[in-house]
Design a protein around this motif. Structure first.
Motif, PDB file in Angstrom:
ATOM      1  N   PRO A 146       0.782  13.615  -2.432  1.00  0.00           N
ATOM      2  CA  PRO A 146      -0.379  13.827  -1.573  1.00  0.00           C
ATOM      3  C   PRO A 146      -0.607  15.288  -1.218  1.00  0.00           C
ATOM      4  N   THR A 173      -3.977  17.311   1.009  1.00  0.00           N
ATOM      5  CA  THR A 173      -5.357  17.325   1.467  1.00  0.00           C
ATOM      6  C   THR A 173      -6.150  18.230   0.545  1.00  0.00           C
ATOM      7  N   THR A 190      -5.882  13.329  -1.073  1.00  0.00           N
ATOM      8  CA  THR A 190      -5.084  12.181  -0.672  1.00  0.00           C
ATOM      9  C   THR A 190      -5.780  10.839  -0.803  1.00  0.00           C
ATOM     10  N   VAL A 245      -5.361   9.230  -4.325  1.00  0.00           N
ATOM     11  CA  VAL A 245      -4.090   8.560  -4.635  1.00  0.00           C
ATOM     12  C   VAL A 245      -3.854   7.357  -3.730  1.00  0.00           C
ATOM     13  N   GLU A 246      -4.362   7.413  -2.501  1.00  0.00           N
ATOM     14  CA  GLU A 246      -4.221   6.248  -1.619  1.00  0.00           C
ATOM     15  C   GLU A 246      -4.999   5.058  -2.159  1.00  0.00           C
ATOM     16  N   SER A 287      -3.154   3.651  -5.032  1.00  0.00           N
ATOM     17  CA  SER A 287      -1.997   2.884  -4.567  1.00  0.00           C
ATOM     18  C   SER A 287      -2.412   1.505  -4.106  1.00  0.00           C
ATOM     19  N   ARG A 288      -3.561   1.449  -3.437  1.00  0.00           N
ATOM     20  CA  ARG A 288      -4.058   0.173  -2.930  1.00  0.00           C
ATOM     21  C   ARG A 288      -4.398  -0.746  -4.108  1.00  0.00           C
ATOM     22  N   ALA A 316      -1.131  -1.963  -5.514  1.00  0.00           N
ATOM     23  CA  ALA A 316      -0.461  -2.915  -4.614  1.00  0.00           C
ATOM     24  C   ALA A 316      -1.126  -4.280  -4.626  1.00  0.00           C
ATOM     25  N   ASP A 317      -2.417  -4.302  -4.915  1.00  0.00           N
ATOM     26  CA  ASP A 317      -3.137  -5.578  -4.956  1.00  0.00           C
ATOM     27  C   ASP A 317      -3.270  -6.138  -6.363  1.00  0.00           C
ATOM     28  N   TYR A 325       4.697  11.630   4.851  1.00  0.00           N
ATOM     29  CA  TYR A 325       3.861  12.831   4.906  1.00  0.00           C
ATOM     30  C   TYR A 325       2.776  12.554   5.917  1.00  0.00           C
ATOM     31  N   THR A 377      -0.758  14.939   6.120  1.00  0.00           N
ATOM     32  CA  THR A 377      -1.815  14.679   5.148  1.00  0.00           C
ATOM     33  C   THR A 377      -2.330  13.247   5.248  1.00  0.00           C
ATOM     34  N   GLY A 378      -1.854  12.483   6.227  1.00  0.00           N
ATOM     35  CA  GLY A 378      -2.397  11.151   6.447  1.00  0.00           C
ATOM     36  C   GLY A 378      -1.506   9.983   6.080  1.00  0.00           C
ATOM     37  N   GLN A 411       1.437   9.394   3.953  1.00  0.00           N
ATOM     38  CA  GLN A 411       1.847   8.965   2.607  1.00  0.00           C
ATOM     39  C   GLN A 411       3.369   8.918   2.546  1.00  0.00           C
ATOM     40  N   ARG A 412       3.887   8.085   1.653  1.00  0.00           N
ATOM     41  CA  ARG A 412       5.338   7.880   1.615  1.00  0.00           C
ATOM     42  C   ARG A 412       6.079   9.131   1.138  1.00  0.00           C
ATOM     43  N   THR A 433       0.227   4.782   3.218  1.00  0.00           N
ATOM     44  CA  THR A 433      -0.985   4.673   2.403  1.00  0.00           C
ATOM     45  C   THR A 433      -0.679   4.725   0.915  1.00  0.00           C
ATOM     46  N   THR A 434       0.437   5.299   0.518  1.00  0.00           N
ATOM     47  CA  THR A 434       0.784   5.282  -0.900  1.00  0.00           C
ATOM     48  C   THR A 434       1.903   4.290  -1.210  1.00  0.00           C
ATOM     49  N   SER A 435       2.309   3.525  -0.208  1.00  0.00           N
ATOM     50  CA  SER A 435       3.207   2.404  -0.458  1.00  0.00           C
ATOM     51  C   SER A 435       2.713   1.250   0.419  1.00  0.00           C
ATOM     52  N   PRO A 436       1.455   0.866   0.187  1.00  0.00           N
ATOM     53  CA  PRO A 436       0.910  -0.153   1.081  1.00  0.00           C
ATOM     54  C   PRO A 436       1.501  -1.520   0.786  1.00  0.00           C
ATOM     55  N   ALA A 437       1.418  -2.405   1.776  1.00  0.00           N
ATOM     56  CA  ALA A 437       1.771  -3.800   1.551  1.00  0.00           C
ATOM     57  C   ALA A 437       0.517  -4.465   0.996  1.00  0.00           C
ATOM     58  N   GLY A 438       0.659  -5.202  -0.082  1.00  0.00           N
ATOM     59  CA  GLY A 438      -0.491  -5.861  -0.698  1.00  0.00           C
ATOM     60  C   GLY A 438      -0.059  -7.158  -1.316  1.00  0.00           C
ATOM     61  N   LYS A 439      -0.867  -7.630  -2.252  1.00  0.00           N
ATOM     62  CA  LYS A 439      -0.528  -8.922  -2.860  1.00  0.00           C
ATOM     63  C   LYS A 439       0.757  -8.832  -3.673  1.00  0.00           C
ATOM     64  N   LEU A 440       0.960  -7.676  -4.319  1.00  0.00           N
ATOM     65  CA  LEU A 440       2.128  -7.557  -5.186  1.00  0.00           C
ATOM     66  C   LEU A 440       3.295  -6.826  -4.538  1.00  0.00           C
ATOM     67  N   ARG A 441       2.990  -5.993  -3.575  1.00  0.00           N
ATOM     68  CA  ARG A 441       4.030  -5.109  -3.048  1.00  0.00           C
ATOM     69  C   ARG A 441       4.266  -5.330  -1.554  1.00  0.00           C
ATOM     70  N   GLU A 460      -5.885  16.748  10.283  1.00  0.00           N
ATOM     71  CA  GLU A 460      -5.967  15.417  10.870  1.00  0.00           C
ATOM     72  C   GLU A 460      -5.049  15.293  12.068  1.00  0.00           C
TER      73      GLU A 460
END
Lengths: 389, 331, 207
Positions: A27, A29, A32, A35-36, A39-40, A43-44, B140, B143-144, B146-147, B158-166, C57
């Protein structure tokens, strides 16, 4: 299909449609959100790829280099300090002729520290040997990312898609996202001829003596020059598939009879286009939004400037101790051209300073005043500094 | 500067220890920021005769919006990955000049576990007389959210979110203090903002030692961890009381001290009050499995570091921040 | 404050672009508010643009967001300097010197506040409508995030878009009970302000 999307979100979807097998993410700024969003998607289960959360940008670039060498389509994104930290790898990737696409979310360079938009970062690595394409809108960023894979894989060159940080990445606007099937038509499955394969073993990245270095470096240089028609071809191909008009090396607008031109890179073009329609008292002006900075499209630029007496080069970067960067390259491109326009060079919007609509009349006034001969920072306001500074 | 002269400003400054205020209020940290508290405690305990090298991250951003600065000490920020190397350079210069001024490097978990790891390792290996303090908010954050390598297993970022697979971050939290201690440095310790006196003691202990020293301070981030700013201390304390964040000291790689846990708490007490773990409380087998994993991690720490005290101890998780008069929590 | 004059204004005819500025603090959903308003306008076929302007932020730091709604593609990328309206999510920001800079003549301000409209109007020298948005949000949503309530009131005051467009935009982010509660909040907030009070003939959006 049309959606109201934040730029980063749209870019993430565009990348996802290109079916990368490996993405390296670190990440910084203002990249970010890209990549977020990726990642989403992973994850889905919507994006099936290896998402490697690396520990620095140096590794991000190294991971994607390794991935392409291993035969997979790959992607990464960075900005500013991250671009500098991975600079060594960027040169290496290009010199080794590795087809790769990355997003540079343009941001100013430290020191001092700034998180805001200018183009110093991608300018700082202009000699790395990458194709550099600059986008004026988020729609262009989406379309260019898709075309970038085509260009990269045809030319065996890495492509940096430059998107103004915050100004584009964090702006929500209406974007036409292509269908999966359209992107699949544009991008065939990735087959890298020189991928490392035990059945056909080659050595990549060997030591090259003075006996051969010149020829190898020349082959890289000419590959970049040969990318010019490929960039045009990719634009035409994608235009046919998407149904949307695609700029190729540059885009011109404004009245035919204009004698003054303004050349820019990136999103400031939009503001200038709007200003051109509002400030009707100013002389007729041709706007040239340069898309390809590397390779530098000298011939196309000369054609675009035909009939101009004066060309203003407006850039969001500066070479301290020298002046404008884009300006110097434009002057060089015209140095042997008869009846070349007089080049006026200005920097504006450094470190994210807003570029308002009235930059347009101010530019015309500065032009008449000869302020940009050779170079000036147009929006400099020394009185802003505290008295003791 | 002549150290023995009567109107020596440095000597005057040193007299102000330990009430020295190195980091002033009015900075722009979020409410309840664990890192802001930890940094203030470190600068207070270290005193004025120190120069600081600060990595990129929340701390330098919220303390130095030009033309203002919250720092009353000599302080520099360069880049994200080089705080330890900058500090090494400062130390070399001061050594060459024969000065007694100390050098402290400060970095978040990103700048320590990940991008700054190389520079840290080099500084430690070369034996520089530098105290490196890591403010660990486990992602991190600047920057908002992130893992990082420090993000705990199963935490959502935000870069290791919980979701359907993770189920959040797949990998384990890097054990930075033992990696650092493996460089054979004289002193490496962990601490928590829930135990401010312990932090001050450890800073002074480290500065009294010649050679590289390391302090890893667990610092909650209300925004990133998902809890109210007023609960930061409680959250930090629960991390220690569950065994998930052991408070230990290592000298030349060997265990030299622990803060024993007087009343052990189950990991769920800690996890339940943070939004970044809320997916672990869903009603499904995977979530339950992850909770067991985390409990197993805590149990391992407890056994490995022998964290269960047998008697009430003024240095344990209850005694280290409680004044015995009236049992009030104060440190 | 700038004269809004369709004939001679160098910024052109305002009936084809409306610019709004939203002031708030990090954590109040300021940027989300801008995105939601733009998305709602998109849902009814307008061209839109929304973006933030912030420092690093941080919870509590002042954040400004901009929204443009137009009948033609929007090409300018600069910050909004001449908003038709302001939405202020935190009334303490009203004390900032730049807060009303550029507000067009005839422009108005919607503030998240429990104070009286008249009092605030007098202080600021322009029409102000106050809405206790945080309190409403706490009551209905259980969270002190003022943005949905303010957006709903804004749409009611200006008649810029139908409330349904806002609900549709929220539907992309929330589902089930939370969406229902937002719907209730939207209704309550809209009922609290004089509908159409800020509707200008040259601004009326044909939804």
């Amino acid at each position: 299909m049309q959606h109201a999307l934040e730029g980063s979100q749209a870019l993430a979807r565009a990348v996802s449609l290109c079916r990368p097998q490996v993405i390296a993410a670190y990440p910084i700024t203002p990249q970010t959100h890209i990549v977020e969003n990726l990642s989403r998607l992973v994850a889905d289960g919507e994006l099936d790829c290896e998402l490697v959360s690396v520990e620095s940008e140096f590794s991000a670039a190294s991971v994607v280099l390794g991935a392409v060498a291993g035969g997979s389509r790959a992607y990464t994104a960075s900005s500013s300090q991250g671009i500098l930290l991975m600079a060594e790898v960027l040169f290496n990737i290009a010199g080794l002729r590795i087809p790769l696409v990355m997003t540079c979310a343009n941001r100013a360079l430290s020191g001092p520290l700034s998180i805001w938009n200018d183009q110093q970062d991608s300018m700082a690595v202009r000699d790395a040997g990458w194709v550099q394409l600059y986008c004026t809108s988020n729609q262009e960023a989406v379309d260019t990312t898709i075309q970038a894979y085509r260009i990269a894989e045809l030319c065996e060159l890495p492509v940096m898609v430059c998107v103004d940080g915050f100004t584009l990445t964090h702006t929500l606007e209406v974007i036409d996202l292509p269908e999966s099937e359209q992107v699949d038509r544009m991008l065939p499955e990735f087959r890298f001829e020189r991928a490392l394969d035990p059945l056909n073993p080659i050595s990549i990245g060997t030591l090259v003596s003075p006996d051969y270095f010149t020829e190898i470096r020349y082959s890289h240089h000419s590959a970049l020059l040969e990318a010019l028609p490929v960039i045009e071809q990719a634009a035409q191909e994608w235009q046919a598939i998407s149904g949307r008009e695609q700029p190729a090396l540059l885009r011109c607008s404004g009245p035919e009879q204009a004698r003054i031109g303004i050349l820019t890179l990136g999103s400031v073009a939009g503001t200038l286009e709007a200003a051109l329609e509002l400030y009707t008292d100013e002389p007729a002006t041709r706007l040239i939004a340069l898309r390809s900075f590397r390779p530098f499209p000298s011939a196309a630029l000369q054609v675009a400037c035909e009939g101009l007496t004066d060309l203003v080069v407006l850039e969001r970067a500066v070479c301290p101790g020298s002046g404008g960067i884009l300006g110097s390259e434009v002057r060089a491109a015209f140095s042997e051209v008869a009846d070349a326009p007089r080049v006026h060079n200005f920097s504006v919007g450094l470190g994210g300073r807003d570029v308002p609509l009235d930059i347009y009349p101010r530019l015309h006034a500065a032009l008449r005043n000869g302020d940009g001969l050779p170079y000036a920072i147009l929006d400099l306001e020394p009185e802003r500094l505290p008295a003791s500074a | 500067m002549n150290e023995t002269s009567d109107n020596n400003p440095l000597r005057e400054l040193r007299k102000l220890q330990p009430r020295f205020s190195g980091m002033e209020s009015g900075h722009r940290a979020c409410l309840g920021c664990g890192e802001a508290l930890a940094a203030r405690l470190v600068t207070e305990a270290a005193g004025p005769d120190v120069i600081y090298a600060n990595a990129t991250g929340c701390l330098e951003v919220f303390t130095t919006a030009w033309p203002e600065s919250a720092w009353r000490v000599a302080w520099m920020h360069s880049l994200f990955e080089n705080a330890a190397a900058i500090a090494a350079g400062m130390e070399a210069a001061l050594k060459r000049q024969g000065k007694a001024t100390r050098v402290i490097a400060m970095g978040g978990d990103g700048g320590t576990f990940d991008i700054g790891f190389q520079a840290l390792s080099g500084m430690l290996e070369r034996g520089h007389n530098v105290l490196y303090v890591c403010f660990d908010n486990e992602a991190y954050m600047n920057t908002g959210i992130q893992r990082s390598g420090s993000t705990p297993h199963a935490a959502a970022t935000t870069t290791s979110p919980a979701g359907k697979l993770r189920m959040g971050k797949r990998h384990l939290k890097k054990d930075i203090v033992t990696i650092v201690a493996a460089h054979h440095i004289p002193y490496a310790a962990t601490a928590s903002v829930a135990y401010p006196s312990d932090i001050r003691k450890k800073v002074r202990r480290a500065l009294a030692i010649d050679g590289p020293t390391f302090l890893h301070i667990h610092s909650p981030c209300p925004l990133g961890w998902g809890h109210d700013g007023s609960l930061s201390i409680e959250v930090a304390r629960l991390a220690v009381q569950t065994g998930l964040f052991p408070v230990i000291e290592l000298e030349r790689g060997g265990l030299a001290g622990v803060m024993p846990i007087r009343e052990l708490r189950p990991v769920t007490d800690y996890l339940a009050i943070q939004q970044r773990f809320r997916h672990l409380f869903a009603d499904n087998a995977r979530a339950r499995e992850e909770l067991e994993h985390l409990q197993a991690l805590a149990d391992h720490n407890i056994e490995f570091y022998q964290l269960r005290g047998t008697h009430p101890d003024t240095r344990d998780t209850e005694g280290a921040d409680t004044v015995t008069r009236g049992g009030m929590r104060w440190a | 404050m700038r004269q809004r004059d369709n004939k001679t204004s160098i910024l052109g005819n305002y009936s084809d672009m409306i610019e709004i500025r939203i002031h708030g603090r990090g954590g109040q959903g300021n940027v989300v508010a801008a995105y939601l308003l733009a998305t709602a306008a998109f849902e009814v076929g307008r061209h839109v643009q929304a973006f933030p302007n912030f420092g690093a932020e941080r919870r509590g730091a002042p954040v400004t967001a901009f929204v443009r709604i137009a009948d033609r593609p929007i090409r300018r990328r600069c910050q909004v300097q001449h908003p038709a309206w302001l939405i202020v999510q935190d009334e303490n920001l009203l004390h900032l010197p730049d807060i009303t800079t550029g507000l067009l003549d005839g422009g108005a301000i919607l503030v998240n506040s429990t104070r009286a409209d008249a009092e605030l109007s007098q202080e600021l020298g322009c029409p102000v409508v106050a809405l206790p948005a945080t309190r409403l949000a706490l009551d209905v949503l259980g969270r002190p995030v003022p943005n949905t309530a303010l957006l709903s009131a804004f749409l009611a005051l200006t008649g810029l878009l139908p409330q349904d467009a806002l609900i549709s935009a929220l539907g992309a982010r929330f589902r089930g009970e939370i969406l229902e509660r937002n719907r209730a909040l939207i209704e309550q907030a809209a009922a609290r302000v004089p509908a159409g009070a800020w509707q200008e003939p040259e601004h009326a959006a044909r939804a």
